[in-house]
Design a protein around this motif. Structure first.
Motif, PDB file in Angstrom:
ATOM      1  N   THR A  48      11.926   9.797   7.626  1.00  0.00           N
ATOM      2  CA  THR A  48      10.806   8.936   7.201  1.00  0.00           C
ATOM      3  C   THR A  48      11.130   8.283   5.860  1.00  0.00           C
ATOM      4  OG1 THR A  48       9.186  10.285   8.380  1.00  0.00           O
ATOM      5  CG2 THR A  48       8.349   8.907   6.597  1.00  0.00           C
ATOM      6  N   LYS A  49      11.662   9.057   4.924  1.00  0.00           N
ATOM      7  CA  LYS A  49      12.005   8.522   3.600  1.00  0.00           C
ATOM      8  C   LYS A  49      13.053   7.417   3.717  1.00  0.00           C
ATOM      9  CE  LYS A  49      10.968  12.806   1.226  1.00  0.00           C
ATOM     10  NZ  LYS A  49       9.693  12.333   0.781  1.00  0.00           N
ATOM     11  N   TYR A  52      11.775   3.978   5.158  1.00  0.00           N
ATOM     12  CA  TYR A  52      11.014   3.176   4.198  1.00  0.00           C
ATOM     13  C   TYR A  52      11.763   2.954   2.879  1.00  0.00           C
ATOM     14  CZ  TYR A  52       7.071   3.591   7.355  1.00  0.00           C
ATOM     15  OH  TYR A  52       6.244   3.514   8.448  1.00  0.00           O
ATOM     16  N   LYS A  54      12.571   5.097   0.589  1.00  0.00           N
ATOM     17  CA  LYS A  54      11.926   5.831  -0.506  1.00  0.00           C
ATOM     18  C   LYS A  54      12.483   7.254  -0.588  1.00  0.00           C
ATOM     19  CE  LYS A  54       7.840   3.012  -0.575  1.00  0.00           C
ATOM     20  NZ  LYS A  54       6.413   2.904  -0.484  1.00  0.00           N
ATOM     21  N   HIS A  93       0.413  11.833   6.811  1.00  0.00           N
ATOM     22  CA  HIS A  93       1.620  12.417   6.221  1.00  0.00           C
ATOM     23  C   HIS A  93       2.106  13.569   7.082  1.00  0.00           C
ATOM     24  CE1 HIS A  93       1.836  10.306   2.342  1.00  0.00           C
ATOM     25  NE2 HIS A  93       0.543  10.145   2.549  1.00  0.00           N
ATOM     26  N   ASN A 113       5.221  15.745   2.974  1.00  0.00           N
ATOM     27  CA  ASN A 113       6.145  14.651   2.704  1.00  0.00           C
ATOM     28  C   ASN A 113       5.454  13.671   1.760  1.00  0.00           C
ATOM     29  OD1 ASN A 113       8.085  12.658   2.718  1.00  0.00           O
ATOM     30  ND2 ASN A 113       8.237  12.529   4.946  1.00  0.00           N
ATOM     31  N   SER A 114       6.141  13.264   0.728  1.00  0.00           N
ATOM     32  CA  SER A 114       5.533  12.354  -0.244  1.00  0.00           C
ATOM     33  C   SER A 114       5.402  10.931   0.297  1.00  0.00           C
ATOM     34  CB  SER A 114       6.353  12.334  -1.538  1.00  0.00           C
ATOM     35  OG  SER A 114       7.649  11.844  -1.280  1.00  0.00           O
ATOM     36  N   VAL A 115       6.075  10.630   1.427  1.00  0.00           N
ATOM     37  CA  VAL A 115       6.014   9.296   2.028  1.00  0.00           C
ATOM     38  C   VAL A 115       5.260   9.386   3.355  1.00  0.00           C
ATOM     39  CG1 VAL A 115       7.363   7.357   2.930  1.00  0.00           C
ATOM     40  CG2 VAL A 115       8.197   8.646   0.960  1.00  0.00           C
ATOM     41  N   GLY A 120       4.316   4.218   5.057  1.00  0.00           N
ATOM     42  CA  GLY A 120       5.444   4.150   4.140  1.00  0.00           C
ATOM     43  C   GLY A 120       5.021   4.240   2.685  1.00  0.00           C
ATOM     44  N   LYS A 122       3.676   6.063  -0.753  1.00  0.00           N
ATOM     45  CA  LYS A 122       3.822   7.370  -1.393  1.00  0.00           C
ATOM     46  C   LYS A 122       2.446   8.014  -1.566  1.00  0.00           C
ATOM     47  CE  LYS A 122       8.188   7.966  -3.147  1.00  0.00           C
ATOM     48  NZ  LYS A 122       8.885   9.127  -3.634  1.00  0.00           N
TER      49      LYS A 122
END
Length: 187
Positions: A48-49, A52, A54, A93, A113-115, A120, A122
């Motif tokens: 995921t990170k 996007y 990130k 998330h 997850n922060s993203v 997408g 944060k």
């Protein structure tokens, strides 16, 4: 009664996954994912990170929900409550949810997850985030027939755990200064 707390994310992401999924603390049936597969959550978080762009900065957030030993609660019930909490608290998330029963109290870990996998964006945390999460946890606990703590109504700045330990040992310079001021005020 459940207590929700933020766990400082000071270690690398893969270490957290190893810690919360370790065999001596939990069973495989108490490892799940919300919006991800619990067993593959680390890979899914990273994918995921990367999608996007990130894959820097804050990678995840870690929270824990602990239940009082006096609550008559099975690990499976605690895990069910934890899943419900994660779905409501971090919609959009990916969340790894594990429930540990290796201590005198049952507790669940949430690695978020922060993203966001859909947007997408944060995840943003603020000083009021923990207050909101505790209120949500209390609502879910009440719905499941569990007790809750009285709301915190303290004022002012709280004492750090380091200062608390120093005071308990009698080594706090702040406490010594306060005592000296009190004595001076008497004169």
């Amino acid at each position: 009664m459940a207590v929700v707390k933020f766990v400082n994310a000071g270690s690398p992401m893969n270490n957290i996954f190893d810690y919360v999924t370790r065999r001596e603390a939990t069973e495989s049936k108490l490892i799940s994912g919300v919006n991800c597969d619990g067993a593959n959550s680390f890979k899914e978080f990273m994918a995921t990170k990367k999608v996007y762009g990130k894959d820097n900065g804050i990678f995840f957030y870690h929270y824990a929900q602990s239940f009082s030993p006096s609550e008559k609660l099975t690990p499976e019930q605690a895990h069910e409550i934890a899943l419900e909490f994660a779905e409501k608290a971090w919609a959009g998330h990916e969340v790894l949810v594990t429930t540990h029963c290796d201590a005198d109290h049952i507790h669940s870990h949430f690695v978020i997850n922060s993203v966001g996998f859909e947007s997408g964006m944060k995840l943003r945390q603020s000083p009021s985030t923990l207050k909101h999460l505790r209120k949500l946890s209390d609502e879910i606990c009440i719905a499941h027939g569990l007790s809750v703590l009285k709301p915190y109504e303290g004022g002012g700045k709280r004492m750090s755990s380091r200062e608390y330990r120093a005071r308990m040992k009698g080594e706090s310079w702040k406490q010594k200064l306060a005592n000296d001021i009190d004595k001076a005020m008497e004169y």
